[in-house]
Design a protein around this motif. Structure first.
Motif, PDB file in Angstrom:
ATOM      1  N   ASP A  64      32.181  40.649  35.015  1.00 52.86           N
ATOM      2  CA  ASP A  64      31.095  41.182  35.825  1.00 52.86           C
ATOM      3  C   ASP A  64      31.539  42.486  36.487  1.00 52.86           C
ATOM      4  O   ASP A  64      32.687  42.933  36.335  1.00 52.86           O
ATOM      5  N   ASP A  65      30.613  43.107  37.217  1.00 52.68           N
ATOM      6  CA  ASP A  65      30.910  44.406  37.825  1.00 52.68           C
ATOM      7  C   ASP A  65      32.087  44.325  38.788  1.00 52.68           C
ATOM      8  O   ASP A  65      32.890  45.256  38.888  1.00 52.68           O
ATOM      9  N   GLY A  66      32.198  43.199  39.506  1.00 52.57           N
ATOM     10  CA  GLY A  66      33.315  43.035  40.429  1.00 52.57           C
ATOM     11  C   GLY A  66      34.643  42.962  39.709  1.00 52.57           C
ATOM     12  O   GLY A  66      35.642  43.529  40.164  1.00 52.57           O
ATOM     13  N   ASP A  67      34.665  42.275  38.572  1.00 53.47           N
ATOM     14  CA  ASP A  67      35.889  42.192  37.776  1.00 53.47           C
ATOM     15  C   ASP A  67      36.311  43.582  37.305  1.00 53.47           C
ATOM     16  O   ASP A  67      37.487  43.951  37.392  1.00 53.47           O
TER      17      ASP A  67
ATOM     18  N   ALA B 190      35.488  46.478  38.561  1.00 50.67           N
ATOM     19  CA  ALA B 190      35.917  47.287  39.705  1.00 50.67           C
ATOM     20  C   ALA B 190      37.351  46.951  40.109  1.00 50.67           C
ATOM     21  O   ALA B 190      38.141  47.847  40.462  1.00 50.67           O
ATOM     22  N   LYS B 191      37.691  45.671  40.071  1.00 45.47           N
ATOM     23  CA  LYS B 191      39.056  45.267  40.428  1.00 45.47           C
ATOM     24  C   LYS B 191      40.064  45.849  39.431  1.00 45.47           C
ATOM     25  O   LYS B 191      41.135  46.344  39.816  1.00 45.47           O
TER      26      LYS B 191
END
Length: 266
Positions: free
Chosen positions: A248-251, A253-254
């Motif tokens: 996902d977008d959070g992954d 970004a990390k």
């Protein structure tokens, strides 16, 4: 009628696909055959790896039609004078036991490389049917632009080191804008990805491994094709399964926030 096309526009041929097998260091034809039987169709080798015959033997042992495989090799830096390009490619085909390769790369823009002399020989091999597509490797955006100016053939790919510790943003942007592939070698940073906290955290979230997270991230990028190596059938399956991992977008970004930078090859 079968209208399949390679990214370079050859009718009826295999495509590069979302992931390939890097074969540097592979000395057992059964490893190549197992990869094909596991589902890999893109096989990458090079003259300098000294294993084209191994790859060819693996292809012969595997239960797959030649036209379903995408086989790539690279011309080493001391074979890049025009006559040597032709002779060394013919020798590569003999070692591979193939009538053509789907992709032929300039391995590095050093040694005997002269774009005005070297690249027309690649065009000639393509015109003669010994090579389906032309690529370069370890090229900067400026060197890619120069090669594209000289070549008559479309430039299919630039193979470069690329992984979460060396993310190549400039080349990624250039490849997307100009429509060529980035083929990512050493996509697991030779095992260093297992020691990166951000990758470990994403892997734990998805019940996956840091290697799978790295491959899933690369495969999700526009115009990027990772080519991991594998030392076992279990890793062959694990690497291929990474394609099913949805980040996902959070992954993402990390992963993109990783501050550690490590370039493995000069």
């Amino acid at each position: 009628m079968d209208e399949r096309r390679t990214e370079g526009g050859t009718p009826g041929a295999a495509t590069m696909g979302p992931v390939g097998l890097g074969t540097m260091g592979i000395e057992d034809p059964d490893r190549v055959a197992s990869a094909v039987e596991t589902g890999y169709r893109h096989l990458d080798t090079a003259q300098i790896y000294d294993n084209e015959a191994v790859v060819g033997a693996g292809i012969e042992r595997a239960a797959a039609a030649r036209e379903d495989l995408f086989v790539a090799t690279k011309v080493w830096v001391d074979e890049l004078a025009p006559a040597d390009v032709v002779a060394s490619t013919e020798a590569s085909l003999d070692r591979l036991g193939l009538d053509y390769v789907d992709l032929l790369y300039v391995h590095r823009p050093i040694g005997e490389y002269d774009p005005e002399e070297t690249l027309p020989a690649f065009d000639r091999l393509r015109e003669e049917g010994l090579v389906r597509n032309v690529g370069v490797s370890n090229f900067s955006p400026e060197q890619v632009a120069e090669a594209r100016e000289v070549l008559d053939a479309p430039l299919l790919a630039n193979q470069v080191e690329m992984h979460p510790l060396y993310r190549q943003p400039e080349l990624r942007e250039d490849a997307q804008r100009r429509g060529y592939r980035l083929v990512a070698y050493s996509p697991l940073a030779q095992g260093e990805v297992f020691e990166v906290p951000e990758l470990r955290a994403v892997a734990e979230k998805h019940d996956a491994t840091p290697a799978q997270v790295s491959l899933a991230w690369l495969a999700s990028l526009p115009n990027v094709v990772p080519i991991p190596r594998s030392a076992s059938d279990a890793h062959l399956r694990e690497n291929l399964a990474a394609l099913a991992l949805a980040l996902d977008d959070g992954d993402v970004a990390k992963i993109e926030s990783i501050e550690r930078t490590e370039k493995l090859f000069e």
